[in-house]
Scaffold this motif. Structure first.
Motif, PDB file in Angstrom:
ATOM      1  N   ILE A  55       0.836  -1.198   0.000  1.00 60.62           N
ATOM      2  CA  ILE A  55       0.000   0.000   0.000  1.00 60.62           C
ATOM      3  C   ILE A  55       0.871   1.249   0.000  1.00 60.62           C
ATOM      4  CG2 ILE A  55      -1.715   1.327   1.324  1.00 60.62           C
ATOM      5  CD1 ILE A  55      -2.798  -1.398   2.330  1.00 60.62           C
ATOM      6  N   ALA A  56       1.933   1.223   0.798  1.00 60.16           N
ATOM      7  CA  ALA A  56       2.856   2.370   0.861  1.00 60.16           C
ATOM      8  C   ALA A  56       3.529   2.603  -0.497  1.00 60.16           C
ATOM      9  CB  ALA A  56       3.908   2.133   1.941  1.00 60.16           C
ATOM     10  N   ASP A  57       3.954   1.525  -1.163  1.00 60.52           N
ATOM     11  CA  ASP A  57       4.581   1.646  -2.484  1.00 60.52           C
ATOM     12  C   ASP A  57       3.603   2.233  -3.496  1.00 60.52           C
ATOM     13  OD1 ASP A  57       6.900   0.604  -1.450  1.00 60.52           O
ATOM     14  OD2 ASP A  57       6.561  -1.437  -2.219  1.00 60.52           O
ATOM     15  N   SER A  58       2.351   1.776  -3.415  1.00 61.02           N
ATOM     16  CA  SER A  58       1.326   2.267  -4.335  1.00 61.02           C
ATOM     17  C   SER A  58       1.049   3.752  -4.101  1.00 61.02           C
ATOM     18  CB  SER A  58       0.037   1.457  -4.155  1.00 61.02           C
ATOM     19  OG  SER A  58      -1.001   1.983  -4.939  1.00 61.02           O
ATOM     20  N   MET A  59       0.991   4.144  -2.833  1.00 59.93           N
ATOM     21  CA  MET A  59       0.772   5.551  -2.485  1.00 59.93           C
ATOM     22  C   MET A  59       1.905   6.418  -3.031  1.00 59.93           C
ATOM     23  SD  MET A  59      -1.153   7.721  -0.539  1.00 59.93           S
ATOM     24  CE  MET A  59      -1.887   6.795   0.820  1.00 59.93           C
ATOM     25  N   ALA A  60       3.138   5.984  -2.824  1.00 59.80           N
ATOM     26  CA  ALA A  60       4.304   6.754  -3.296  1.00 59.80           C
ATOM     27  C   ALA A  60       4.302   6.887  -4.814  1.00 59.80           C
ATOM     28  CB  ALA A  60       5.593   6.081  -2.820  1.00 59.80           C
ATOM     29  N   GLU A  61       3.965   5.795  -5.499  1.00 61.81           N
ATOM     30  CA  GLU A  61       3.946   5.823  -6.964  1.00 61.81           C
ATOM     31  C   GLU A  61       2.859   6.767  -7.483  1.00 61.81           C
ATOM     32  OE1 GLU A  61       3.058   2.744 -10.647  1.00 61.81           O
ATOM     33  OE2 GLU A  61       3.519   1.945  -8.654  1.00 61.81           O
ATOM     34  N   THR A  62       1.681   6.704  -6.865  1.00 64.87           N
ATOM     35  CA  THR A  62       0.560   7.559  -7.278  1.00 64.87           C
ATOM     36  C   THR A  62       0.923   9.032  -7.141  1.00 64.87           C
ATOM     37  OG1 THR A  62      -1.049   5.879  -6.616  1.00 64.87           O
ATOM     38  CG2 THR A  62      -1.855   8.138  -6.806  1.00 64.87           C
ATOM     39  N   ILE A  63       1.560   9.397  -6.025  1.00 64.97           N
ATOM     40  CA  ILE A  63       1.908  10.787  -5.755  1.00 64.97           C
ATOM     41  C   ILE A  63       3.080  11.245  -6.623  1.00 64.97           C
ATOM     42  CG2 ILE A  63       2.942  12.265  -3.962  1.00 64.97           C
ATOM     43  CD1 ILE A  63       1.040  10.860  -1.963  1.00 64.97           C
ATOM     44  N   LYS A  64       4.014  10.357  -6.838  1.00 63.61           N
ATOM     45  CA  LYS A  64       5.244  10.725  -7.568  1.00 63.61           C
ATOM     46  C   LYS A  64       4.969  11.127  -9.018  1.00 63.61           C
ATOM     47  CE  LYS A  64       9.898   8.925  -8.510  1.00 63.61           C
ATOM     48  NZ  LYS A  64      10.801   7.765  -8.317  1.00 63.61           N
ATOM     49  N   TYR A  65       3.996  10.488  -9.654  1.00 61.26           N
ATOM     50  CA  TYR A  65       3.797  10.689 -11.087  1.00 61.26           C
ATOM     51  C   TYR A  65       2.635  11.623 -11.421  1.00 61.26           C
ATOM     52  CZ  TYR A  65       7.244   7.045 -11.696  1.00 61.26           C
ATOM     53  OH  TYR A  65       8.411   6.325 -11.663  1.00 61.26           O
ATOM     54  N   HIS A  66       2.200  12.420 -10.449  1.00 58.62           N
ATOM     55  CA  HIS A  66       1.179  13.433 -10.758  1.00 58.62           C
ATOM     56  C   HIS A  66       1.829  14.806 -10.748  1.00 58.62           C
ATOM     57  CE1 HIS A  66      -2.793  15.172 -11.127  1.00 58.62           C
ATOM     58  NE2 HIS A  66      -2.482  16.027 -10.178  1.00 58.62           N
ATOM     59  N   ASP A  67       1.516  15.613 -11.766  1.00 52.81           N
ATOM     60  CA  ASP A  67       2.179  16.909 -11.908  1.00 52.81           C
ATOM     61  C   ASP A  67       1.526  18.035 -11.111  1.00 52.81           C
ATOM     62  OD1 ASP A  67       4.042  15.839 -13.628  1.00 52.81           O
ATOM     63  OD2 ASP A  67       2.824  16.227 -15.415  1.00 52.81           O
ATOM     64  N   GLY A  68       0.242  17.934 -10.824  1.00 54.15           N
ATOM     65  CA  GLY A  68      -0.460  19.032 -10.154  1.00 54.15           C
ATOM     66  C   GLY A  68      -0.584  18.844  -8.657  1.00 54.15           C
ATOM     67  N   ARG A  69      -1.552  19.567  -8.086  1.00 57.30           N
ATOM     68  CA  ARG A  69      -1.796  19.504  -6.648  1.00 57.30           C
ATOM     69  C   ARG A  69      -2.449  18.174  -6.291  1.00 57.30           C
ATOM     70  NH1 ARG A  69      -5.675  23.877  -3.598  1.00 57.30           N
ATOM     71  NH2 ARG A  69      -7.243  22.674  -4.718  1.00 57.30           N
ATOM     72  N   ILE A  70      -2.129  17.684  -5.085  1.00 62.56           N
ATOM     73  CA  ILE A  70      -2.686  16.400  -4.632  1.00 62.56           C
ATOM     74  C   ILE A  70      -3.410  16.598  -3.308  1.00 62.56           C
ATOM     75  CG2 ILE A  70      -2.126  14.048  -3.872  1.00 62.56           C
ATOM     76  CD1 ILE A  70       0.280  14.131  -5.758  1.00 62.56           C
ATOM     77  N   ILE A  71      -4.607  16.032  -3.213  1.00 62.06           N
ATOM     78  CA  ILE A  71      -5.379  16.048  -1.968  1.00 62.06           C
ATOM     79  C   ILE A  71      -5.556  14.603  -1.535  1.00 62.06           C
ATOM     80  CG2 ILE A  71      -7.605  16.631  -0.916  1.00 62.06           C
ATOM     81  CD1 ILE A  71      -7.747  18.757  -3.337  1.00 62.06           C
ATOM     82  N   VAL A  72      -5.098  14.288  -0.328  1.00 59.87           N
ATOM     83  CA  VAL A  72      -5.252  12.934   0.218  1.00 59.87           C
ATOM     84  C   VAL A  72      -6.307  12.975   1.318  1.00 59.87           C
ATOM     85  CG1 VAL A  72      -4.141  10.994   1.373  1.00 59.87           C
ATOM     86  CG2 VAL A  72      -2.860  12.335  -0.306  1.00 59.87           C
TER      87      VAL A  72
END
Length: 571
Positions: free
Chosen positions: A209-226
């Motif tokens: 789950i942690a790896d998936s979270m890091a990958e999701t956040i790493k490859y988005h260019d804009g703002r992220i809301i978790v």
């Protein structure tokens, strides 16, 4: 002294959340967890729901204490309401007690309450005939503990929320040796988490789950809301680790979240290597969107409604913008699935991309089917009481238990208020007690009942219809013609004929009651309701809430007063 053991659920059975169980051994009562649940759709306007403490208040001199398994709202959320009625010690791990203090001390009436006791898996507390000990389990918050009550008859084991994860770090790891040790002695009953019992898929381990979270956040260019539950410390750590890896700042959205994060940092349960990583909300506008993660947990740690407000542009400066990525890092309960789907739709409409941790597997803090069977094989209980879940989840747990050798007579699917008694090696259902729900609306505790909820439901569906009439009861006449107003029922200007006919009907009903020698206010209002209700249903096939407002005046009142005054002056 009675040699029976009684187990009484006050919540957490046939529902999601609101865990609270009383175990009465001889004449002492041990409370296991004291949680709340968030309202479902039919509980209109209700903030939270807590257990009904009536029976426990009546027997408060027997209560030994409250034993907490973990620091989530479904285990500690009702504590302030309970402790205001019953002043007893509270036991839990260091992290659990720290979060319980935040919850309890927020209440002005409990600021001085400090009867908290920190325990761990090595601690055993002797209460005379009963000893209480603990065991480590894995959940999404550190230092989660199960509880064991040991007495002459045997052991009662309460798992709390748990799962098995071989990759769990020290603060989250299950102590399998201790579970086997408990199971080597006689276990009367196992109260075991059923929240994930219907899902055949194995729980995802937290490393994935942690790896998936890091990958999701790493490859988005804009703002992220978790979006996460505020007390899900494990998920918050994963967001922080992903922020470090992608060179982003984390913005905390609320005061409650800040308190929880600061508490976890203080207890070394959150690892934040850079003091500048977390940025206050008031500096959000100065941050580059591509370097920002907003951690949204919502009021009382419930993030879904907060996301809806952001999507509908109603949450101050925190509004969904085109290009935002919303990562929903919480799994909705089955009762919230419709709301969850609606929220995702709102977010897409507002211009966001939406991803959920559940998209890539069974990301949950609750036991899989294999985990539940392993727990049964380790503990070897004489009787199983499935808890924490709606009926179908408890029934699924029952089927899993039968597969590992238990029979129907060894499994009890209880309702709130059922009294399960263990005596002479047998468990049976004794005479139950009345246990309802206590609903919290604003500062009101328990003052919202079924009648009020019914009226709110009718108001939400068919609106309200108000008829105002002014009468002179002594003269038996109507002073002012009935005035009709409607909210949420019909548009008055487009329904003039209906309004006029309603006014005439009200007028006739009021006059008929005035002409009656045995005039009664209650009968008058009920008569207006009945006649108006039947007429409106015939015309519209709808049943609005009907409010007759009858005002009385005495036309001679002022004149009489003047005469009396003049008479006094002559005297």
């Amino acid at each position: 002294m009675s040699n029976t053991v009684k187990i009484i659920p006050f919540g957490g059975v046939r529902e999601n959340g609101k865990n609270m169980y009383a175990v009465q051994i001889h004449d002492d009562i041990y409370i296991l967890d004291c949680g709340l649940k968030y309202p479902e759709n039919e509980l209109l306007g209700i903030d939270i729901v807590i257990p009904d403490f009536s029976y426990l208040i009546e027997n408060k001199e027997k209560i030994v204490g409250v034993f907490l398994t973990h620091g989530h709202a479904d285990a500690i959320g009702a504590l302030p309401y309970f402790l205001k009625e019953i002043n007893v010690p509270v036991f839990g791990s260091e992290m659990t007690i720290a979060l319980a203090k935040i919850t309890v001390n927020d209440d002005p009436k409990l600021k001085k309450f400090n009867n908290f006791h920190v325990v761990d898996e090595k601690k055993e507390i002797d209460f005379g005939d009963v000893s209480v000990s603990f065991f480590k389990t894995t959940h999404t918050i550190p230092e989660t503990l199960g509880v064991v009550l040991s007495c002459q008859e045997g052991q009662v084991v309460y798992t709390g929320d748990f799962k098995f994860d071989q990759t769990a770090t020290e603060s989250y790891a299950t102590d399998f040796g201790r579970l086997a040790q408990i199971g080597s002695k006689k276990v009367i009953a196992l109260l075991s988490d059923s929240a994930n019992a219907e899902n055949p898929e194995r729980s995802s381990n937290e490393t994935d789950i942690a790896d998936s979270m890091a990958e999701t956040i790493k490859y988005h260019d804009g703002r992220i809301i978790v979006a996460s539950v505020a007390s899900n410390i494990l998920r918050i750590q994963q967001v922080i680790d992903a922020a470090i890896e992608s060179d982003r700042k984390v913005v905390l959205t609320g005061h409650d979240l800040e308190k929880i994060v600061n508490t976890a940092i203080k207890l070394n349960k959150l690892n934040i290597p850079d003091d500048n990583l977390i940025v206050p909300l008031n500096k959000l506008e100065k941050l580059d969107p591509e370097k920002t993660i907003i951690l949204e947990t919502g009021k009382m740690g419930e993030p879904i409604k907060a996301l809806q407000k952001m999507a509908s542009k109603n949450k101050g400066s925190l509004r969904i913008q085109n290009g935002d990525l919303v990562v929903i890092a919480t799994n909705p309960s089955h009762a919230m699935e419709t709301t969850f789907a609606k929220t995702k739709d709102m977010l897409y409409r507002a211009g966001a991309e939406v991803k959920s941790i559940s998209d890539r597997g069974n990301a949950t803090g609750h036991a899989s089917q294999d985990d539940l069977q392993l727990m049964l094989n380790l503990i070897k209980p004489e009787f199983l009481i499935p808890i924490q879940g709606e009926y179908r989840l408890l029934a699924a747990h029952r089927e899993l238990a039968k597969q590992v050798g238990l029979n129907d007579n060894q499994i009890f699917i209880a309702s709130k208020g059922d009294v399960l008694e263990y005596k002479d090696g047998e468990m049976f259902q004794g005479k139950g007690i009345e246990v309802g729900n206590t609903m919290i609306d604003g500062i009101g505790v328990g003052d919202i009942g079924n009648i009020v909820l019914r009226d709110r439901k009718i108001l939400s569906e068919d609106g309200v219809f108000v008829a105002v009439v002014t009468i002179d009861r002594k003269k038996k006449i109507i002073i002012k013609e009935p005035k009709i107003t409607s909210k949420g029922f019909v548009y008055v200007k487009a329904s003039r004929d209906l309004i006029q006919e309603s006014a005439e009907l009200v007028k006739n009903a009021v006059q008929a009651n005035l002409d009656n020698k045995e005039f009664d206010w209650g009968h008058l209002k009920q008569d207006v309701r009945d006649k108006l209700g039947k007429f409106l249903y015939d015309q519209t096939k709808r049943r609005p809430v009907i409010l007759p407002v009858i005002m009385e005046v005495n036309q001679h009142h002022k004149k009489t007063k003047k005469v009396s005054k003049k008479k006094n002056e002559n005297e």
